[in-house]
Structure formats: C-alpha cells, structure tokens
Design a protein around this motif. Structure first.
Motif, PDB file in Angstrom:
ATOM      1  N   ALA A  99       0.833  -1.212   0.000  1.00 47.20           N
ATOM      2  CA  ALA A  99       0.000   0.000   0.000  1.00 47.20           C
ATOM      3  C   ALA A  99       0.866   1.261   0.000  1.00 47.20           C
ATOM      4  O   ALA A  99       1.890   1.324   0.669  1.00 47.20           O
ATOM      5  N   GLU A 100       0.426   2.238  -0.786  1.00 48.46           N
ATOM      6  CA  GLU A 100       1.100   3.549  -0.800  1.00 48.46           C
ATOM      7  C   GLU A 100       0.598   4.357   0.405  1.00 48.46           C
ATOM      8  O   GLU A 100      -0.476   4.117   0.924  1.00 48.46           O
ATOM      9  N   LYS A 101       1.408   5.353   0.755  1.00 52.71           N
ATOM     10  CA  LYS A 101       1.055   6.207   1.879  1.00 52.71           C
ATOM     11  C   LYS A 101      -0.209   7.012   1.557  1.00 52.71           C
ATOM     12  O   LYS A 101      -0.344   7.544   0.451  1.00 52.71           O
ATOM     13  N   SER A 150     -14.433  -9.658  26.155  1.00 47.54           N
ATOM     14  CA  SER A 150     -14.216  -8.225  25.937  1.00 47.54           C
ATOM     15  C   SER A 150     -12.740  -7.938  25.991  1.00 47.54           C
ATOM     16  O   SER A 150     -11.965  -8.755  26.482  1.00 47.54           O
ATOM     17  N   GLY A 151     -12.372  -6.775  25.500  1.00 42.72           N
ATOM     18  CA  GLY A 151     -10.966  -6.432  25.570  1.00 42.72           C
ATOM     19  C   GLY A 151     -10.600  -5.279  24.673  1.00 42.72           C
ATOM     20  O   GLY A 151     -11.460  -4.606  24.115  1.00 42.72           O
ATOM     21  N   ARG A 152      -9.290  -5.066  24.553  1.00 41.72           N
ATOM     22  CA  ARG A 152      -8.815  -4.003  23.673  1.00 41.72           C
ATOM     23  C   ARG A 152      -7.792  -4.568  22.706  1.00 41.72           C
ATOM     24  O   ARG A 152      -7.088  -5.532  23.003  1.00 41.72           O
ATOM     25  N   ASN A 153      -7.776  -3.963  21.549  1.00 37.88           N
ATOM     26  CA  ASN A 153      -6.968  -4.444  20.447  1.00 37.88           C
ATOM     27  C   ASN A 153      -6.222  -3.240  19.877  1.00 37.88           C
ATOM     28  O   ASN A 153      -6.828  -2.303  19.404  1.00 37.88           O
ATOM     29  N   ILE A 154      -4.877  -3.279  19.980  1.00 37.84           N
ATOM     30  CA  ILE A 154      -4.077  -2.196  19.421  1.00 37.84           C
ATOM     31  C   ILE A 154      -3.388  -2.732  18.171  1.00 37.84           C
ATOM     32  O   ILE A 154      -2.830  -3.827  18.201  1.00 37.84           O
ATOM     33  N   VAL A 155      -3.492  -1.975  17.090  1.00 29.34           N
ATOM     34  CA  VAL A 155      -2.893  -2.442  15.842  1.00 29.34           C
ATOM     35  C   VAL A 155      -1.963  -1.369  15.285  1.00 29.34           C
ATOM     36  O   VAL A 155      -2.236  -0.178  15.395  1.00 29.34           O
ATOM     37  N   ALA A 156      -0.840  -1.814  14.705  1.00 33.91           N
ATOM     38  CA  ALA A 156       0.099  -0.869  14.097  1.00 33.91           C
ATOM     39  C   ALA A 156       0.571  -1.419  12.771  1.00 33.91           C
ATOM     40  O   ALA A 156       0.679  -2.630  12.597  1.00 33.91           O
ATOM     41  N   ILE A 157       0.840  -0.530  11.840  1.00 33.35           N
ATOM     42  CA  ILE A 157       1.310  -0.942  10.519  1.00 33.35           C
ATOM     43  C   ILE A 157       2.377   0.038  10.024  1.00 33.35           C
ATOM     44  O   ILE A 157       2.286   1.248  10.276  1.00 33.35           O
ATOM     45  N   ALA A 158       3.378  -0.493   9.364  1.00 30.10           N
ATOM     46  CA  ALA A 158       4.368   0.370   8.710  1.00 30.10           C
ATOM     47  C   ALA A 158       4.885  -0.367   7.492  1.00 30.10           C
ATOM     48  O   ALA A 158       4.901  -1.595   7.469  1.00 30.10           O
ATOM     49  N   ASN A 159       5.248   0.373   6.467  1.00 31.38           N
ATOM     50  CA  ASN A 159       5.943  -0.268   5.345  1.00 31.38           C
ATOM     51  C   ASN A 159       6.996   0.668   4.757  1.00 31.38           C
ATOM     52  O   ASN A 159       7.082   1.850   5.126  1.00 31.38           O
ATOM     53  N   SER A 160       7.799   0.132   3.853  1.00 32.73           N
ATOM     54  CA  SER A 160       8.934   0.889   3.341  1.00 32.73           C
ATOM     55  C   SER A 160       8.510   1.965   2.341  1.00 32.73           C
ATOM     56  O   SER A 160       9.346   2.705   1.830  1.00 32.73           O
ATOM     57  N   GLY A 162       6.527   4.285   3.302  1.00 35.55           N
ATOM     58  CA  GLY A 162       6.205   5.427   4.153  1.00 35.55           C
ATOM     59  C   GLY A 162       4.911   5.293   4.934  1.00 35.55           C
ATOM     60  O   GLY A 162       4.527   6.189   5.695  1.00 35.55           O
ATOM     61  N   VAL A 163       4.219   4.193   4.778  1.00 35.45           N
ATOM     62  CA  VAL A 163       3.003   3.977   5.571  1.00 35.45           C
ATOM     63  C   VAL A 163       3.394   3.813   7.032  1.00 35.45           C
ATOM     64  O   VAL A 163       4.321   3.072   7.356  1.00 35.45           O
ATOM     65  N   GLU A 164       2.704   4.534   7.904  1.00 34.56           N
ATOM     66  CA  GLU A 164       2.911   4.394   9.352  1.00 34.56           C
ATOM     67  C   GLU A 164       1.607   4.698  10.037  1.00 34.56           C
ATOM     68  O   GLU A 164       1.018   5.758   9.816  1.00 34.56           O
ATOM     69  N   GLY A 165       1.116   3.783  10.839  1.00 36.97           N
ATOM     70  CA  GLY A 165      -0.135   4.073  11.533  1.00 36.97           C
ATOM     71  C   GLY A 165      -0.324   3.205  12.755  1.00 36.97           C
ATOM     72  O   GLY A 165       0.208   2.096  12.838  1.00 36.97           O
ATOM     73  N   ILE A 166      -1.042   3.773  13.719  1.00 32.78           N
ATOM     74  CA  ILE A 166      -1.401   2.998  14.910  1.00 32.78           C
ATOM     75  C   ILE A 166      -2.823   3.375  15.287  1.00 32.78           C
ATOM     76  O   ILE A 166      -3.239   4.527  15.129  1.00 32.78           O
ATOM     77  N   ASP A 167      -3.590   2.400  15.702  1.00 33.60           N
ATOM     78  CA  ASP A 167      -4.973   2.678  16.098  1.00 33.60           C
ATOM     79  C   ASP A 167      -5.363   1.682  17.186  1.00 33.60           C
ATOM     80  O   ASP A 167      -4.678   0.671  17.383  1.00 33.60           O
ATOM     81  N   LYS A 168      -6.432   2.008  17.898  1.00 34.11           N
ATOM     82  CA  LYS A 168      -6.849   1.086  18.952  1.00 34.11           C
ATOM     83  C   LYS A 168      -8.366   0.998  19.003  1.00 34.11           C
ATOM     84  O   LYS A 168      -9.076   1.957  18.694  1.00 34.11           O
ATOM     85  N   GLY A 169      -8.822  -0.162  19.376  1.00 31.47           N
ATOM     86  CA  GLY A 169     -10.260  -0.361  19.489  1.00 31.47           C
ATOM     87  C   GLY A 169     -10.576  -1.269  20.656  1.00 31.47           C
ATOM     88  O   GLY A 169      -9.696  -1.955  21.178  1.00 31.47           O
ATOM     89  N   THR A 170     -11.829  -1.232  21.086  1.00 35.13           N
ATOM     90  CA  THR A 170     -12.266  -2.167  22.116  1.00 35.13           C
ATOM     91  C   THR A 170     -13.380  -3.022  21.532  1.00 35.13           C
ATOM     92  O   THR A 170     -13.978  -2.658  20.525  1.00 35.13           O
TER      93      THR A 170
END
Lengths: 449, 463
Positions: A99-101, A150-160, A162-170
């Motif tokens: 994926a592109e940025k 129940s719980g929380r889920n934190i997800v992060a993604i990066a690629n070469s 330039g994609v960089e992201g972090i998000d969280k959900g419950t």
C-alpha cells in the motif's frame, strides 16, 4: 497506548531494508482480553489473556515471504526468515506493490475506556444479572450457555513506502445459547451481540431472545413442501444473504472466476430496493479502524446501488491487478485483527440499507408463508446456490406467526433470490459485522414433507 | 522448565486445589500456490506459557507470551483470583479426581526433518500439484494448493505430578480445483496429512491429490441435481468418517454430556445403533493426522470404543469431565495453543470394518444413491439432527452404478440413522484429515471407515 508496537514495526522495516528487501511491511497487534464461559448456568472458566506479536512481509524480486513471531526480542530473526523465504520463492508477476502512503481519518466511537478497564469481576456482574432472571428457572430449560468476551486491540502498521499508523479499538462479544426440553422434544436457540462500547449492552434482553425462541421451538410440526413467500430474520439473513455478498464480492474470488458475481459490474444483480455499502470508517463499527490491515486508508464504498453492482472488495494486490485503487478491504485473521495472518480480503462494516416498512407489516400481509430465524448452512459462492436446513423456522398463516417447522429445508438460486427480495425492513440488527434488515422474499421453495 | 514448577508451587501456596502449568512453542511453515503462481510463503513462531487453576469446581486461566518467572507469577495470581471468586459462587462443587500421573517424553519421530528440506523443494512440490490440476483437463480454470508443516513443543506439568514433554511434527497438504464449462461451475477438494516429517509426502502418495481434485471438479460438470426424497444410501469412507466425527464423536464428548447438550446423555450401556456398528476413537493410530501418545493434560492415551456392536460404551473424558461424572479418564484433552485451555476432543474416529465387499453393497441395492466426498456439515447436538453436504454421487439402479449426481445433502436424526445401517464394508480407510473447530480452538483430527449402507436417508437437493 502501547506506542512501542509501532516502533517495533519501524525497526523491522529498517532491518528488512538493510537486508536488501525491495519492499518491507510490518503489522503488529496486542490484544488484552477477558473471556468468561458459562455452561449449564454456571461460570465454568474465566480467562485473562494477553496476545501480542508482529508479522513481517518482505519482497525480493517480486516474491513475497511472510513471517510472524510472538517474541519482541526476536524481530531481527523474524525479518530474516521472511527475507530468506522471499529469496527462495519464485516471483509473482501479478504482485506490484504494498500500500502507498495515504491520509488517515480518525474513526470515532471505536475505543471505550469502560471496556478497556473492565476487570473479570465487573464482567461477571453482567453474567449474574442474566442468571438471576426468573426465566432461567423455567423447568423446560435444559441448559443455559453463555460466552462473554471483551478487551482491547491495538494495531500498528508500517511499510517501506512510508506507511505508518497505529490505532486502537475495544470489543465486547456476548453469545447466549439456550436449550429446552419438553415431553421428549428438544429445541435450542442462540443470540449474539457485538459492540465496541459497553453502553447499550443489555445481556438480559439478549439471553431472553434465545430463551423465547428455544421455547417456541418446542412446538415443531412438519409442513408440506411449498413455494411461498419467505421472511428472513436478520439472524438467518446473515448466513443466506450476508455471507453470499461477503464471500461473493471478494475481488480475489471474482478475478479467479470463483464467484457467482464475477463480471457483473454495472449489471442489475438485485432488486432496485437493495443498496449495500461497506464502511471501514463507520462510527462505532466493529470492523472500523482508520486504516486497513495493509495500511491503506479506510473508506466508505458503495457496493450495490439500487440493485446495480458498483464495486467489489479489493486489497492492494487485487486492485493493482486491475490498475485500480484498493477499497481498503484488507483484514488479518478472523474477527479481531491478528499479527499471525497475512492480509486477506473481507468486508469491514457491511451495511444492507434498511427499507421503510416494519417487518411486522410483512408478516401481517402474508396469507401463507415461512419465517426463517436461523440456518447453519453456508452459500456455495462458486455456483451461486444456497440449500440448507431451516434450523429455526415458523409457519406464517393469515398474517400471524404459528408453530415452528420440523425438518424443513430451503433451496435458493442466489441471483434469482436477489431479484425476488421485494421488501427490506426499517429495523436493522448487526451480526458478524453486517447490518441486516428483515428481508421479504417474494417466493422460495420450502422442502417439507 | 523451572518456572513451571515454581508457578505450580506458588499457586498451591495461595490455595489452589489443582494447578497446571504449560509452556508451548509452535513453529509452522505454509506455502500457498494459486493459478500458476506462488501466493505466499509464510512462517511463524508462537511461544508462551499458560496457567490453569482449579478451586472447588471453578477454573481460572491466564496466558501470556512473556516467558519469565515474574510473568508466570503474575498469571498465577490472575488465574487464582478468578478461580477463587468463582468458586465461592458456584453451586455444583466437585473435587479433581485422583488419577495416575505420568512422567514422560513423547516425540513424534521424523525420517526426513522439515528443516532439512530446502524451501525450494517444497515450492516445487506445490508447483507440481498445481500443474497436475491444470494439465488434467482444459476445463480446470482455477486452482489452489496449500502446504503446511508444523512442529510443536509442549511442556505440561501439573500438581498431580504429570511432567510430560511432547514434540509433535505434522504435515498437511490440500488441493482445490475449480472447473467451468458453458456457465456451469464445479469444484473439487482433496487433502492428505499425517504426523511425522517430510517423508509423508511419499509414504502417503500425496502427489496424487492433484489429479484427484481436478477429476472431481470436472466430473461434476456433467452431473445432474438429485431429486429430493428418501433413498438407500451407500456412503464412501470419507463421509462415513465425517458421520462418525460429527454424528457420534461430538455428542460423545463428555463436556456435552455435562452441559446436558448431547443426545447420548444417559445412554451408556444402551443399544443406540444397528449391531453392525462399532465406532472407535483411537489417538494411537500410527501416522494418522489425529495421533497423540499423551494428551494435552499429560495423560497416556488409549483407544476408546465408543460404540461396540451397537451398544454405547464410553464417552470421551478429560480430567474435568471424568471428575464431574465420576468416569474413567481416557486422555481426551487437547488445546490449540498456549492461549487456550484444553477441551474434550476427538483424535482419529472411525467405523470399524465389517464383512461386505463394496461390490456386494452396490449389487444388493435395487434403487439408491452412492454418495462421495464431503463438503461440510453439522449436527444439532441436543437432538442429533444432522445435515451433511456431499460433493457428488451416483444413482444406483438394479445393483449398478448409473448417472452422476450433485448438490446432495443428507439430513436426518443421528439416532435413527444409526439403527438403519444394514451393511458395513470391509474396506476400512482412515484417510480423512482436517482441523476440527470447537469454542474457537482448532486441532488436527483424522477420521474414516469402510463403505457403509443405510437403508433410508432423506436426501435434499436444490429443488
């Protein structure tokens, strides 16, 4: 927030680039969850689980290697494995790029502090609320089985790229299954609830639905085979209509001609009352995050508009094959996103748009028909056929729901059925990430005696 | 694994009545090949510990990928707190049964280690299977091959004295072919698997699943939909195996009995099937996909005769259900990974062989259907109502195999159908392989049987 999981991703990218990968991508997730199982009316086991790790994809000469690890101290080993696998793989001429940025939009209502901070004791209170209800004392009940998660889920993604992201959900998931017995006759029913927030969670109401259907199912009778109007409860709609769309609109299945919906863009594939939207940005949506599982920005896509097919679900791989843009439909794993999985295509929050009438009016206008509450069969999306047992179904006579059906089946050609959907209710229920109205099918074959 | 001992000690000090501590390390490699190109080579490593604590009928469980003493103590405290609080609420209290404990090392041997075979060779294998499908017939339009190898290390210790180290090696290979002709679509799927190393590819003749899947996909194109109705049915070993698994195996899992969610509740010692029926679940079948010597609670396995000559003999029990029901523990506990508590599960379940040849079964049938290949199915556990979707079959007329048919679904009530089995073949095959799902956990299982004949099954089609 566990910011370090994004840092770990960035670290993995740097290692991959140094090794000589043409492209590198890293996805990481941490899921903290509580899980309580009630069997036969008692809490059997309660669990507290932390599941975390990362998964790396390396590209070398158009060949892809993937490796995951649960050990945060072994990122280098993990990237090296993915790199070596890519090096020993033949290249995939259809792979173009990760994926592109892109620009991310914040999604509201997907993280609830009340769920993130919920402890086992508080969760048990919800369950005990159900178990102390009068209906649980009904002598006809054989077994009450509940699952609370129940719980929380934190997800992060990066690629070469330039994609960089972090998000969280419950998340909150509640499953209620009740079986009943009377005079040697058995019946059981289920109800499922899922949400990102704790507000509006009414465990008693959910369990009561399963209870009421379990009791109604005790009075089952055979009916003769017939071609009659059919109302699908949202629960049955999930299996029959929801899964047919979710699996049949997957661009990978479509491109490989494994779907009954291949080559149908622009065609009228359904009754004009049907509009279907997939929304990865839906406020409070169980499938919402600001990006998809490859880091492509989540989006709201019109899939079927007034019966006309507008789009399929794409990830970057399938989109690149057609020179299109991804629709942000990459996910990882089943349900809660998990680092162990390669990206795969699925709907995010699939919405079958509601109609204007109440389903109660559908029932009252039917002289003779069938109401289907559940089936456990799946559509065959290669051939576009659905045939299965009606697990919970009821006879409709003179505008009223009568007795339950004993050993009845239903057979449908999906393409024909989509044209025969003549009404969608204004009431909506969510199951498995799909918003489903009650659906009136003009007529269908019911196999009985 | 010093930390497991320390964790058990600590939990007992806190007041646990039973403790289990586990370490798991699971390594996998999978290769997916689709439509003439490699889709992915994936590998993964899972490593973690779990603690399970029992107090007077209540269980607490904790799991983490952090492997050190502080993490283990932390899990003990969490699991203890949960179990303690629940034990005060629980109405049906019970004690854990005192049973024989085991100290053992159990390793599934490999002749050819997975790590000694280059990835390139594995890639060539899936490529070859893909080629075999496309070369079989021009009407094959799409294919998928999945290769999967696994190595699991499991260390299980408990407060009864079990101390078992296991190394599991297993391999799974599947092919799917999709066919298309004049707008009609079909697909065929085949899978092989077993415990052991890379030698299984040759030993189990796995390369033939390329042509086999393609043949199924193509043959279906000329099949007609079956006319719904009641038929004499001859089931092939694959469907017989699924029937044993879904129809008898799941209801015989003792947790379903405890939960009052099984048609087999209260039936031990009763005749529930035709006397021709004997069904066995045997974890010890050499190389079978559901093989294990010790279960995931660390108890020694043995074959379980679930039905013998039509009489229900025993359920599948683990430590929990054996304690509640006061029955013999028969080592039926399995867990998917370190994140999961063990559940009562099957291993390799099958119908025992009879004395009829396949030709006899067919030639004695005036009018019926021969059903082959399994697509999917399920059983409603509380009443035993089943639905099995089968890949294809043939009409049988006057003792001869005739027109090919498709879209066959078999429905009925398990306890009625079991009594209608009137012919059991002698051609036993335990080749069914798959991953059985229960409460979100997937474990490898095997199943099988000979050809069997049922005097009447309701067959549904699309009409």
């Amino acid at each position: 927030m566990n910011e370090e999981i994004l840092e770990n991703c960035i670290k993995a990218i740097k290692i991959g680039e140094k090794l000589g990968c043409n492209q590198v991508e890293c996805f990481a997730s941490v899921t903290d969850s509580i899980n309580i199982t009630v069997k036969k009316g008692e809490i059997k086991i309660a669990k507290k689980i932390v599941d975390g790790g990362l998964g790396v994809r390396c590209v070398v000469n158009n060949a892809i290697g993937f490796s995951y690890s649960t050990n945060p101290n072994e990122i280098e080993k993990c990237v090296t494995k993915a790199f070596k696998q890519a090096k020993s793989a033949p290249s995939d001429p259809e792979f173009k790029s990760f994926a592109e940025k892109g620009k991310y939009q914040h999604v509201y209502g997907i993280f609830d502090e009340n769920i993130a901070n919920l402890d086992v004791e508080e969760a048990i209170k919800f369950i005990n609320e159900v178990l102390k209800q009068d209906f649980t004392l009904d002598k006809r009940i054989k077994s009450i089985n509940l699952t609370f998660s129940s719980g929380r889920n934190i997800v992060a993604i990066a690629n070469s790229l330039g994609v960089e992201g972090i998000d969280k959900g419950t998340f909150l998931y509640f499953y209620s299954s009740i079986s009943a017995e009377e005079n040697g006759k058995f019946s059981s029913s289920d109800e499922i609830y899922e949400s990102r927030k704790i507000k509006d969670f009414q465990p008693v109401e959910i369990a009561k639905i399963a209870y009421e259907y379990a009791i109604k199912g005790l009075n089952k009778k055979k009916i003769p085979s017939a071609k009659v109007p059919v109302i699908l409860d949202p629960f049955a709609s999930f299996f029959i209509i929801g899964m047919s769309l979710r699996l049949g609109l997957n661009a990978d299945a479509v491109q490989r001609k494994r779907s009954y919906l291949s080559n149908q863009i622009g065609n009228k594939i359904a009754n004009e009352k049907i509009t279907v939207i997939d929304d990865g940005l839906l406020e409070g949506g169980i499938g919402s995050f600001k990006f998809d599982a490859e880091g492509f920005p989540s989006a709201r896509n019109i899939i079927i508009e007034n019966g006309t097919l507008k789009n399929y679900f794409y990830d970057t791989y399938t989109a690149n094959k057609e020179g299109k843009s991804s629709t942000g439909n990459a996910v990882r794993g089943e349900g809660i996103w998990n680092f162990r999985s390669l990206p795969r295509i699925d709907s995010r929050n699939l919405i079958i748009k509601e109609g204007s009438k109440s389903y109660k009016d559908f029932i009252s206008e039917i002289k003779k028909g069938v109401y289907i509450r559940s089936t456990y069969d799946y559509p065959n999306v290669v051939t576009g056929e659905f045939s299965g047992m009606i697990n919970e179904g009821f006879l409709i006579e003179d505008g009223e729901i009568k007795h339950a059906l004993l050993q009845a089946g239903i057979g449908l050609n999906l393409r024909e059925t989509f044209q025969k959907i003549i009404e969608l209710s204004k009431e909506i229920k969510w199951y498995g990430g799909i918003a489903l109205p009650y659906i009136l099918i003009e007529e269908a074959n019911i196999a009985g005696e | 694994m010093d930390i497991l001992d320390k964790a058990i000690e600590y939990a007992l000090r806190l007041g646990a009545k039973f403790v289990e501590a586990k370490y798991l390390k699971q390594k996998e490699l999978s290769i997916k090949y689709t439509d003439g190109s490699l889709k992915s080579i994936s590998s993964g490593e899972d490593e973690g510990i779990s603690i399970r604590i029992f107090i007077n009928g209540a269980w607490g469980f904790g799991a983490s990928n952090e492997i050190n003493i502080n993490s283990a103590y932390n899990l003990v405290e969490k699991a203890f707190k949960i179990a303690k609080a629940n034990s005060e609420r629980i109405k049906e209290k019970y004690e854990i049964k005192h049973v024989k404990s085991y100290k053992a090392k159990s390793i599934i041997k490999t002749r050819i280690n997975f790590d000694d075979v280059a990835i390139e060779e594995k890639v060539n294998l899936v490529k070859e299977l893909d080629k075999r499908m496309f070369n079989f017939d021009k009407r094959i339009k799409s294919t998928t091959v999945n290769y999967n190898e696994n190595k699991d290390i499991i260390y299980v210790k408990n407060s009864l004295g079990n101390d078992v180290y296991k190394e599991d090696n297993y391999l799974y290979l599947s092919t799917t072919a999709y066919s298309l002709e004049n707008g009609i679509r079909g697909f065929g799927r085949e899978a092989r698997g077993g415990v052991g190393g890379y030698e299984l590819i040759e030993e189990k003749n796995m390369l033939e699943i390329g042509e086999k899947a393609a043949k199924k996909a193509v043959e279906q194109l000329k099949a007609k939909s079956v006319k719904p109705g009641k038929y004499v049915c001859i089931l092939d070993p694959i469907i017989t195996g699924v029937f044993a698994h879904e129809g008898i195996g799941h209801p015989a899992e003792a947790d379903a009995i405890v939960e009052r969610n099984s048609v087999l509740e209260g039936m031990i010692g009763k005749t529930i099937a035709s006397e021709k029926v004997t069904i066995i679940d045997n974890p010890l079948i050499d190389k079978a996909f559901g093989y294990y010597e010790y279960d995931d609670e660390g108890f020694l396995a043995r074959p379980r005769k679930i039905i013998e000559n039509g009489i229900l003999k025993e359920y599948l029990n683990n430590l929990e259900t054996a304690s509640i029901l006061n029955m013999e523990l028969n080592a039926s506990s399995r867990a998917e990974g370190y994140l999961n508590e063990p559940l009562v599960r099957m291993s390799n379940i099958y119908f025992e062989r009879g004395d009829m040849s396949f030709e006899e079964l067919i030639s004695e049938t005036k009018f019926g259907i021969y059903v082959k290949g399994f697509h999917y199915g399920y059983v409603v556990p509380s009443n035993g109502q089943y639905t099995f979707k089968c890949e294809y079959g043939y009409l049988i007329e006057k003792g001869e195999i005739k027109q090919m048919i498709r879209d066959i679904s078999l429905t009925g009530l398990i306890l009625e159908t079991l009594k209608k089995i009137d012919g059991v073949g002698k051609d036993l095959q335990i080749e069914g392989v798959g991953f059985c799902g229960k409460d979100g956990q997937w474990v490898r299982v095997g199943d099988g049987g000979p050809h069997i004949r049922v005097s009447e099954i309701v067959v549904g089609g699309l009409e």
